[in-house]
Structures are given as structure tokens and as C-alpha cells.
Design a protein around this motif. Structure first.
Motif, PDB file in Angstrom:
ATOM      1  N   ALA A  75      -0.999  -5.570   3.615  1.00 53.71           N
ATOM      2  CA  ALA A  75      -0.859  -4.296   3.251  1.00 53.71           C
ATOM      3  C   ALA A  75       0.211  -3.686   4.370  1.00 53.71           C
ATOM      4  O   ALA A  75       0.943  -2.970   4.080  1.00 53.71           O
ATOM      5  N   ASP A  76       0.167  -4.158   5.649  1.00 53.76           N
ATOM      6  CA  ASP A  76       1.054  -3.731   6.979  1.00 53.76           C
ATOM      7  C   ASP A  76       2.522  -4.316   6.256  1.00 53.76           C
ATOM      8  O   ASP A  76       3.393  -3.361   6.474  1.00 53.76           O
ATOM      9  N   SER A  79       4.157  -2.081   3.551  1.00 49.89           N
ATOM     10  CA  SER A  79       3.514  -0.678   3.438  1.00 49.89           C
ATOM     11  C   SER A  79       5.035   0.131   3.301  1.00 49.89           C
ATOM     12  O   SER A  79       4.734   1.318   2.776  1.00 49.89           O
ATOM     13  N   SER A  80       5.943  -0.296   3.525  1.00 46.38           N
ATOM     14  CA  SER A  80       7.253   0.416   3.382  1.00 46.38           C
ATOM     15  C   SER A  80       7.809   0.275   1.947  1.00 46.38           C
ATOM     16  O   SER A  80       8.666   1.086   1.524  1.00 46.38           O
ATOM     17  N   LYS A  81       7.235  -0.544   1.241  1.00 50.12           N
ATOM     18  CA  LYS A  81       7.562  -0.783  -0.383  1.00 50.12           C
ATOM     19  C   LYS A  81       6.462  -0.362  -1.283  1.00 50.12           C
ATOM     20  O   LYS A  81       6.712  -0.193  -2.303  1.00 50.12           O
ATOM     21  N   VAL A  82       5.240  -0.777  -0.928  1.00 55.72           N
ATOM     22  CA  VAL A  82       4.244  -0.496  -1.728  1.00 55.72           C
ATOM     23  C   VAL A  82       3.170   0.424  -1.362  1.00 55.72           C
ATOM     24  O   VAL A  82       2.797   0.631  -0.257  1.00 55.72           O
ATOM     25  N   ASP A  83       3.004   1.470  -2.145  1.00 50.98           N
ATOM     26  CA  ASP A  83       1.714   2.334  -1.808  1.00 50.98           C
ATOM     27  C   ASP A  83       0.516   2.043  -1.911  1.00 50.98           C
ATOM     28  O   ASP A  83       0.057   2.070  -3.316  1.00 50.98           O
ATOM     29  N   PHE A  84      -0.138   1.432  -1.232  1.00 47.47           N
ATOM     30  CA  PHE A  84      -1.499   0.747  -1.266  1.00 47.47           C
ATOM     31  C   PHE A  84      -2.459   1.717  -1.537  1.00 47.47           C
ATOM     32  O   PHE A  84      -3.944   1.375  -1.910  1.00 47.47           O
ATOM     33  N   LEU A  85      -2.273   2.974  -1.124  1.00 48.25           N
ATOM     34  CA  LEU A  85      -3.405   3.956  -1.143  1.00 48.25           C
ATOM     35  C   LEU A  85      -3.355   4.461  -2.774  1.00 48.25           C
ATOM     36  O   LEU A  85      -4.658   4.799  -3.261  1.00 48.25           O
ATOM     37  N   ARG A  86      -2.349   4.732  -3.348  1.00 45.90           N
ATOM     38  CA  ARG A  86      -2.316   5.262  -4.823  1.00 45.90           C
ATOM     39  C   ARG A  86      -1.422   4.476  -5.673  1.00 45.90           C
ATOM     40  O   ARG A  86      -1.165   5.146  -7.084  1.00 45.90           O
ATOM     41  N   GLY A  87      -0.535   3.398  -5.259  1.00 42.57           N
ATOM     42  CA  GLY A  87       0.319   2.980  -6.173  1.00 42.57           C
ATOM     43  C   GLY A  87       0.016   1.702  -6.944  1.00 42.57           C
ATOM     44  O   GLY A  87       0.647   1.181  -7.613  1.00 42.57           O
ATOM     45  N   HIS A 120       9.970 -16.580  19.687  1.00 37.70           N
ATOM     46  CA  HIS A 120       8.979 -15.753  20.248  1.00 37.70           C
ATOM     47  C   HIS A 120       8.671 -14.471  19.378  1.00 37.70           C
ATOM     48  O   HIS A 120       7.505 -14.350  19.155  1.00 37.70           O
ATOM     49  N   THR A 121       9.575 -13.455  19.566  1.00 36.45           N
ATOM     50  CA  THR A 121       9.258 -12.341  18.873  1.00 36.45           C
ATOM     51  C   THR A 121       9.847 -12.426  17.267  1.00 36.45           C
ATOM     52  O   THR A 121      10.982 -13.297  17.148  1.00 36.45           O
ATOM     53  N   GLY A 122       9.497 -11.477  16.571  1.00 36.10           N
ATOM     54  CA  GLY A 122       9.894 -11.868  15.006  1.00 36.10           C
ATOM     55  C   GLY A 122       9.432 -10.561  14.106  1.00 36.10           C
ATOM     56  O   GLY A 122       8.771  -9.647  14.830  1.00 36.10           O
ATOM     57  N   GLY A 123       9.683 -10.671  13.102  1.00 34.74           N
ATOM     58  CA  GLY A 123       9.288  -9.728  11.913  1.00 34.74           C
ATOM     59  C   GLY A 123       9.355 -10.040  10.699  1.00 34.74           C
ATOM     60  O   GLY A 123       9.744 -11.355  10.341  1.00 34.74           O
ATOM     61  N   TYR A 124       9.056  -9.355   9.716  1.00 34.40           N
ATOM     62  CA  TYR A 124       9.193  -9.727   8.025  1.00 34.40           C
ATOM     63  C   TYR A 124      10.364  -9.219   7.696  1.00 34.40           C
ATOM     64  O   TYR A 124      11.019  -7.967   7.662  1.00 34.40           O
ATOM     65  N   LYS A 135      -4.974   2.881   7.696  1.00 32.52           N
ATOM     66  CA  LYS A 135      -4.912   1.655   6.707  1.00 32.52           C
ATOM     67  C   LYS A 135      -5.089   1.721   5.440  1.00 32.52           C
ATOM     68  O   LYS A 135      -4.343   1.442   4.268  1.00 32.52           O
ATOM     69  N   PHE A 136      -6.637   2.107   5.241  1.00 25.31           N
ATOM     70  CA  PHE A 136      -6.773   2.222   3.687  1.00 25.31           C
ATOM     71  C   PHE A 136      -7.915   3.686   3.572  1.00 25.31           C
ATOM     72  O   PHE A 136      -8.606   3.997   4.519  1.00 25.31           O
ATOM     73  N   SER A 137      -7.442   4.350   2.619  1.00 30.11           N
ATOM     74  CA  SER A 137      -7.917   5.794   2.716  1.00 30.11           C
ATOM     75  C   SER A 137      -7.758   6.355   0.947  1.00 30.11           C
ATOM     76  O   SER A 137      -7.367   5.544   0.310  1.00 30.11           O
ATOM     77  N   ARG A 138      -7.993   7.518   0.846  1.00 33.85           N
ATOM     78  CA  ARG A 138      -7.694   8.158  -0.252  1.00 33.85           C
ATOM     79  C   ARG A 138      -7.328   9.685   0.009  1.00 33.85           C
ATOM     80  O   ARG A 138      -7.632  10.470   0.973  1.00 33.85           O
ATOM     81  N   ILE A 139      -6.304   9.963  -0.526  1.00 34.54           N
ATOM     82  CA  ILE A 139      -5.701  11.475  -0.695  1.00 34.54           C
ATOM     83  C   ILE A 139      -6.691  12.375  -1.383  1.00 34.54           C
ATOM     84  O   ILE A 139      -7.078  12.354  -2.479  1.00 34.54           O
ATOM     85  N   SER A 140      -6.998  13.234  -0.526  1.00 35.16           N
ATOM     86  CA  SER A 140      -8.084  14.069  -0.878  1.00 35.16           C
ATOM     87  C   SER A 140      -7.128  15.540  -1.151  1.00 35.16           C
ATOM     88  O   SER A 140      -7.910  16.450  -1.811  1.00 35.16           O
TER      89      SER A 140
END
Length: 348
Positions: free
Chosen positions: A97-98, A101-109, A157-161, A179-184
Motif C-alpha cells: 500500500a505504501d 500510494s501515489s498511484k492507487v487510492d487504497f482507501l476508496r479506489g 545501501h539507500t534505494g527506492g521504488y 495507512k488504512f481508514s475511511r472517509i467520513s
């Protein structure tokens, strides 16, 4: 020697042993797994042993093994439900999910029949689980659109996705501070708590979550304000680039050591969900402002650019790293297509 027990990390393992009467013999916490690029290494283990005179703590160094596993899955209700069926550890699910997170809306998408393929590490000591490693490669089909990610460390040593084209997946702003919730409650007009006959402008988005849920900075920035602010209750305001500020309200408490002027990085813990100020229940009120003007966070962050692409001198090495993972994800996709009845599987 026992201070490592204060640093509990998601995905790390505990073990406990008792005798036939249920009396505690020892507790082990695998708190610092370290491995090299070949998966070999050692793990620092805190062992607390019960003796007749009390408890004795000691650090153990044990051989650490890293294994690579793969899994595929199909969304039926939620991401965690699908990864549970696939046998994927929760720590790996959180990483998935992390990463996107910039591509997929795991809360509502998320949509039913969305699919994922993932390559990830697990760690063992003496054949027993010693926690999770990292996600190595990931592919997620959301609403008919495919997103992929590969871990790459140019210096070892350091990196990213990065996606398979070498573009960074680190968004300028996270879609959510939780991390995980719902929009109220969304951005716009709404009825204010306790004043049901009066409608006012809701300057942010509310995320319902249990009291004490960790709140994370959505972007790099500087703490502009931390404290009590009228109806907002316990509030943190972060200052970012381009006259952007973000506000996090109704917190139960703040992260330890947080103060005005502190530098924070994207994803850093800044506080915990609460119900302070004008709040009728535990939730996070989140605002996104440009030059002090509130705008809808859900549309603003979606249009923010990601970080810079890979430098030209690293692209050849990236292609060498990403190539095998690309092939592996393609194989998993073909398997998922050919054997739809096994829509959730895991394999070592």
C-alpha cells in the motif's frame, strides 16, 4: 541490554517458551535482522530468561536466512482480506500500500476483481520466521490500469521504488496521512457538530479511525505549529514547498519530540488519532492549503508530480535489476490468467 524491547517494529517476531506448568522460561525478540545482497547475515536477538532470582537479558547473534517468495491475488472485498487468503504477511501488505500510494487510492479506489502480483522477502532463523524483508517487485491492476514497482538501490545501501520505466513512485504528497481508514466527511459544505441547523464550509477531509491510530506526514516539510488550536483541538501544521501547508487536527497526542521548527520527512509519525476540540468521535481532520487557501486534498494530491526519474548513469544498472522481475511478474500474470480458480495463492 533489554532496551531493544522498546523498539517494536511491524513484521518482527517474538517467541516464548514455557514449561509443562505454563511457567515462562524465556522470551526472544528478533529485533535487528541484517543481511547482505546474497541474503546471508546475522540477526540480533534479545533473549530474556527467567531464573529463580529474576530475569536475565542477553543479546544473541544467530544466522539469518532470507527467502524470496511470490504471490498473486484478486480483490474481493479489501486488500488485507485478499493478502490474508494469499498467505502474505501483514507487514508486506502494508509495504504494498505504501509503495503504490501515489498511484492507487487504497482507501476508496479498490474495485472487485482488481489483481496483484508480488515478489517479496521473508526471513528465518533456524527455520522459524524472524520477520519480513522488503517487497522486491509489485504489479497491481486497479480499474483496468496496471501499476508496477521494483526496488532499486543505485549505491547498494539507500534505494527506492520505481516503475518499469525508471520513474520514481515517491509522490510529492501521500494520498492520506493514515495507512488504512475511511472517509467520513469530504471537502465542501456540511452540517457542523452541535449546530445541525447551520451548514458551513468543511475545509478538509475527515478520516474515521480508531483512537490512537498513527498519523503520518504526507510530505517532507517543517513543523510550523504544534499545540491546541480552538475547535481543531490538538493540531499539527506542516509547511511545505510552494507555499503549501497541511493541517492535522483532533489528535489525541503528538509524536514524541515534535516541536515547531522540527524537520519531518514524508511518512514520519507526527501524532495519533483522537477526538479533541469540536469533534464527536475519533477521526483525523486533514487540510491542504495553498497560500492559506484550503483546497480539496483528494484532488490536489492526485495531481502532484512524483519525484525526479533515475539519473542517466543509473539507468543501465536499473535495467539489469528490473529485467528479471519484469519476466517474473509476466509469468505470474499468465498463471493468474490461466488458472483463475486459484486467484489467491502464495509460493516460496
Amino acid at each position: 541490554k533489554a532496551r531493544a524491547v522498546y523498539k517494536l517494529n511491524v513484521g518482527r517476531s517474538f517467541q516464548a517458551a514455557t514449561n509443562d506448568d505454563g511457567d515462562l522460561l524465556w522470551v526472544r525478540y528478533y529485533h535487528t535482522p541484517n543481511s547482505d545482497s546474497n541474503g546471508a547475515g546475522v540477526a540480533k536477538t534479545l533473549q530474556i530468561t527467567a531464573t529463580q532470582s529474576g530475569f536475565v537479558a542477553e543479546e544473541l547473534l544467530q544466522p539469518l536466512e532470507t527467502h524470496v517468495e511470490v504471490a498473486v491475488g484478486t480483490i474481493r472485498s479489501s486488500l488485507f482480506a485478499a493478502t490474508d487468503v494469499a498467505g502474505i504477511p501483514d507487514g508486506i501488505t502494508s509495504q504494498m500500500a505504501d509503495i503504490l500510494s501515489s498511484k492507487v487510492d487504497f482507501l476508496r479506489g479498490l474495485r472487485p476483481n482488481d489483481q496483484f502480483r508480488v515478489v517479496y522477502e521473508t526471513r528465518t532463523i533456524g527455520g522459524r520466521s524472524a520477520g519480513n524483508g522488503r517487497v522486491l517487485a509489485l504489479e497491481f491492476m486497479n480499474g483496468g490500469k496496471t501499476h508496477n514497482a521494483v526496488w532499486f538501490s543505485p549505491d547498494g545501501h539507500t534505494g527506492g521504488y520505481y516503475d518499469l520505466e525508471g520513474e520514481s513512485l515517491r509522490g510529492a504528497f501521500l494520498r492520506s496521512a493514515l495507512k488504512f481508514s475511511r472517509i467520513s466527511s469530504t471537502f465542501g459544505m456540511r452540517k457542523l457538530p452541535g449546530l445541525q441547523a447551520w451548514s458551513g464550509h468543511h475545509a478538509g477531509v475527515d478520516y474515521a479511525a480508531p483512537n490512537g491510530t498513527p498519523i503520518h506526514a504526507t510530505a517532507d516539510g517543517t513543523v510550523e505549529f504544534v499545540g491546541w488550536r480552538n475547535g481543531y483541538g490538538n493540531t499539527v501544521i506542516l509547511k511545505h514547498h510552494s507555499r503549501i501547508t497541511t493541517l492535522y487536527a483532533h489528535q489525541s497526542r503528538f509524536a514524541s519530540g515534535l516541536k515547531a521548527g522540527s524537520k519531518v520527512s514524508q511518512g514520519d509519525l507526527i501524532g495519533y488519532v483522537g477526538s479533541t476540540g469540536w469533534s464527536t468521535g475519533p477521526h483525523l481532520h486533514y487540510e491542504f492549503r495553498v497560500a492559506e487557501k484550503p483546497i480539496d486534498p483528494l484532488t490536489a494530491t492526485a495531481n502532484m508530480p512524483t519525484s525526479q526519474p533515475l539519473a542517466s548513469e543509473h539507468r543501465e544498472k536499473f535495467a539489469q535489476v528490473a529485467g528479471p522481475y519484469k519476466q517474473q511478474l509476466q509469468v505470474l500474470a499468465k498463471f493468474q490468467e490461466a488458472v483463475p480458480e486459484m486467484s489467491n495463492v502464495a509460493s516460496r
